[in-house]
Design a protein around this motif. Structure first.
Motif, PDB file in Angstrom:
ATOM      1  N   UNK A  45     -96.977  37.748  12.945  1.00  0.00           N
ATOM      2  CA  UNK A  45     -97.988  37.485  13.972  1.00  0.00           C
ATOM      3  C   UNK A  45     -97.357  37.469  15.361  1.00  0.00           C
ATOM      4  N   UNK A  46     -96.167  36.848  15.482  1.00  0.00           N
ATOM      5  CA  UNK A  46     -95.484  36.806  16.776  1.00  0.00           C
ATOM      6  C   UNK A  46     -95.129  38.217  17.247  1.00  0.00           C
ATOM      7  N   UNK A  47     -94.608  39.042  16.334  1.00  0.00           N
ATOM      8  CA  UNK A  47     -94.247  40.415  16.694  1.00  0.00           C
ATOM      9  C   UNK A  47     -95.485  41.234  17.030  1.00  0.00           C
ATOM     10  N   UNK A  48     -96.556  41.028  16.282  1.00  0.00           N
ATOM     11  CA  UNK A  48     -97.809  41.743  16.539  1.00  0.00           C
ATOM     12  C   UNK A  48     -98.325  41.446  17.945  1.00  0.00           C
ATOM     13  N   UNK A  49     -98.287  40.172  18.348  1.00  0.00           N
ATOM     14  CA  UNK A  49     -98.775  39.795  19.677  1.00  0.00           C
ATOM     15  C   UNK A  49     -97.959  40.484  20.767  1.00  0.00           C
TER      16      UNK A  49
END
Length: 228
Positions: A45-49
């Motif tokens: 999720x952090x990388x996606x953001x």
């Protein structure tokens, strides 16, 4: 871009040109944080953001960036987004922040993010660039979760352990104990187990691709016979 082009973007991000399965990038965080599915989901999720917003920003300013300074500008934008994500996790998901540790700032060096910014966002409009970032981010996340789930399931007999602690109480419903009183297999928690599981996933993708290709060829052959 046409609707078909958007479909191709989704197919590339989720499967055909997947960050891990197609490009073999970001293996360092992939192996380090996927000891559980919860850790993989948080990192994904952090990388996606970061990937989504970086693609959007680069696409918006691509017309005013000269070729000579584009790479430093791209890295600066990615670093700024990673800093914001790092601060957000530290403030609102501190337990996950402690688990992921150094690998959050290291998102800046993720070649997948810089690669998509350079090869796609800097050459396309905002809409397609955001779709590309979203597709690539989701593609990276599902591989993280799958790999973390495999290692956690056969390593300790659970799935999404401590999800409510790491990701918030709203994720408590996904915590599962699959094998009660399971002694665990240490090998799968260690890095060698991660490489073994990744190899199985890559083999599964290759087999699936071959079956899909054979099916497409069979359908095309049938259509050609009917038209003849």
């Amino acid at each position: 871009m046409t609707q078909q082009s958007y479909a191709e973007i989704w197919a590339d991000g989720l499967w055909n040109n997947n960050v891990v399965l197609g490009q073999m990038l970001a293996l360092c965080p992939l192996m380090a944080v996927t000891t559980t599915a919860s850790n993989g989901l948080g990192m994904g999720i952090a990388t996606l953001a970061v990937m989504l917003v970086s693609n959007m920003l680069v696409s918006m300013i691509r017309g005013i960036i000269t070729p000579q300074v584009r790479i430093p500008v791209f890295i600066l934008l990615i670093a700024a987004m990673v800093t914001l994500v790092d601060m957000f996790l530290n403030a609102w998901m501190h337990e996950l922040y402690q688990v992921l540790g150094l690998f959050i700032p290291l998102i800046v060096t993720n070649c997948a993010i810089l690669g998509r910014v350079e090869s796609f966002a800097s050459k396309n409009n905002v809409g397609p660039s955001m779709i590309d970032g979203l597709a690539m981010g989701i593609g990276f996340t599902w591989v993280l979760v799958l790999l973390g789930g495999m290692r956690e399931l056969f390593g300790s007999g659970t799935l999404f352990a401590d999800a409510s602690l790491l990701l918030g109480n709203s994720f408590a419903f996904i915590e599962m104990t699959i094998f009660p009183d399971y002694g665990g297999t240490l090998l799968l928690i260690l890095p060698p187990g991660g490489f073994i599981c990744l190899g199985l996933i890559l083999a599964g993708k290759r087999v699936t691709d071959r079956k899909l290709e054979a099916r497409r060829n069979a359908i095309q052959g049938s259509l050609q016979e009917e038209s003849a």
